[in-house]
Design an enzyme around this catalytic site. Structure first.
Site, PDB file in Angstrom:
ATOM      1  N   HIS A  29       0.847  -1.091  -0.182  1.00 50.75           N
ATOM      2  CA  HIS A  29      -0.069  -0.004  -0.145  1.00 50.75           C
ATOM      3  C   HIS A  29       1.130   1.322  -0.113  1.00 50.75           C
ATOM      4  O   HIS A  29       2.021   1.036   0.386  1.00 50.75           O
ATOM      5  CB  HIS A  29      -0.948  -0.079   1.178  1.00 50.75           C
ATOM      6  CG  HIS A  29      -0.391  -0.039   2.512  1.00 50.75           C
ATOM      7  ND1 HIS A  29       0.153  -1.276   2.879  1.00 50.75           N
ATOM      8  CD2 HIS A  29       0.012   0.696   3.637  1.00 50.75           C
ATOM      9  CE1 HIS A  29       0.655  -1.477   4.062  1.00 50.75           C
ATOM     10  NE2 HIS A  29       0.717  -0.127   4.232  1.00 50.75           N
ATOM     11  N   HIS A  78       1.005   5.341   1.372  1.00 53.50           N
ATOM     12  CA  HIS A  78       0.329   6.156   2.225  1.00 53.50           C
ATOM     13  C   HIS A  78       0.232   7.681   1.176  1.00 53.50           C
ATOM     14  O   HIS A  78       1.390   7.899   0.878  1.00 53.50           O
ATOM     15  CB  HIS A  78       1.177   6.472   3.529  1.00 53.50           C
ATOM     16  CG  HIS A  78       1.152   5.366   4.459  1.00 53.50           C
ATOM     17  ND1 HIS A  78       0.502   5.208   5.375  1.00 53.50           N
ATOM     18  CD2 HIS A  78       1.815   4.092   4.178  1.00 53.50           C
ATOM     19  CE1 HIS A  78       0.725   4.031   6.199  1.00 53.50           C
ATOM     20  NE2 HIS A  78       1.581   3.218   5.250  1.00 53.50           N
TER      21      HIS A  78
HETATM   22  P1  AMP Z   1       2.094   0.326   7.343  1.00 55.43           P
HETATM   23  O1  AMP Z   1       2.673   0.013   8.759  1.00 55.43           O
HETATM   24  O2  AMP Z   1       2.993   1.111   6.388  1.00 55.43           O
HETATM   25  O3  AMP Z   1       2.288  -1.137   6.945  1.00 55.43           O
HETATM   26  O4  AMP Z   1       0.778   0.888   7.340  1.00 55.43           O
HETATM   27  C1  AMP Z   1      -0.323   0.110   7.442  1.00 55.43           C
HETATM   28  C2  AMP Z   1      -1.512   1.104   7.900  1.00 55.43           C
HETATM   29  O5  AMP Z   1      -2.613   0.454   7.701  1.00 55.43           O
HETATM   30  C3  AMP Z   1      -1.358   1.817   9.310  1.00 55.43           C
HETATM   31  O6  AMP Z   1      -1.118   3.055   8.909  1.00 55.43           O
HETATM   32  C4  AMP Z   1      -2.702   1.367  10.005  1.00 55.43           C
HETATM   33  O7  AMP Z   1      -3.244   2.608  10.755  1.00 55.43           O
HETATM   34  C5  AMP Z   1      -3.384   1.070   8.709  1.00 55.43           C
HETATM   35  N1  AMP Z   1      -4.691   0.148   9.079  1.00 55.43           N
HETATM   36  C6  AMP Z   1      -4.552  -0.992   9.680  1.00 55.43           C
HETATM   37  N2  AMP Z   1      -5.790  -1.509   9.753  1.00 55.43           N
HETATM   38  C7  AMP Z   1      -6.639  -0.545   9.165  1.00 55.43           C
HETATM   39  C8  AMP Z   1      -8.112  -0.666   8.620  1.00 55.43           C
HETATM   40  N3  AMP Z   1      -8.844  -1.622   9.099  1.00 55.43           N
HETATM   41  N4  AMP Z   1      -8.497   0.343   7.994  1.00 55.43           N
HETATM   42  C9  AMP Z   1      -7.788   1.757   7.623  1.00 55.43           C
HETATM   43  N5  AMP Z   1      -6.390   1.440   7.801  1.00 55.43           N
HETATM   44  C10 AMP Z   1      -5.867   0.428   8.841  1.00 55.43           C
END
Ligand code: AMP
Ligand code: ZN
Length: 140
Positions: free
Chosen positions: A99, A101
């Protein structure tokens, strides 16, 4: 049945605040935003990191990222934003479904990427470029 949280969001098994989608990717609001409006762009197919994303999906993912960045700038009248992706646990990845950001930035928002910058000693910059270039397999 996938146990991946983002696959479940894509299949609507669990709720999320969906901003937009195209053939290859979906964009949702991050549940734990750096700033309000912090968005994620997630490929619809499960790939654990950027390296696993096939070339034919990159364009669709980036074009949705571009549209979301434009929308955030317009919504919040931003002077700037960051977009980034954590790949691998050592790089801070916590959800192992690739993903991107995109997050608003504001003056004096006290967010710092703490970097200690290096200098190349004589000759090492050229050698570094050479080593990397030998491993570039394809550029489309
Ligand atoms: P990363 O740490 O770069 O893998 O980012 C994962 C992101 O996913 C984090 O910023 C979390 O806050 C976000 N996240 C995890 N679960 C959910 C969810 N159910 N809905 C929206 N965002 C999420
Ligand atoms: Zn997944």
């Amino acid at each position: 049945m996938s146990t991946c949280i983002f696959c479940k969001i894509i299949s609507r098994e669990i709720p999320s605040e969906i901003l937009a989608e195209n053939e290859y990717a979906i964009s949702i609001l991050d549940l734990n935003p750096i700033h309000y409006g912090h968005a994620l762009i997630i490929p619809k197919n499960h790939h654990k990191d950027f390296l696993e994303v096939p070339g034919n999906e990159i364009g669709g993912i980036m074009s949705l990222t571009h549209a979301i960045a434009h929308a955030l700038v317009k919504t919040y009248n931003l002077q700037g934003f960051n977009f980034f992706s954590n790949n691998g646990e050592i790089a801070g990845q916590s959800v192992f479904h690739f993903h991107i950001h995109v997050t608003p930035r504001y003056p004096n928002d006290d967010i710092h990427f703490q970097l200690s910058l290096k200098k190349y000693p004589d000759g090492l910059m050229k050698e570094t470029a050479q080593r990397i270039k030998e491993n570039i397999s394809s550029i489309k």
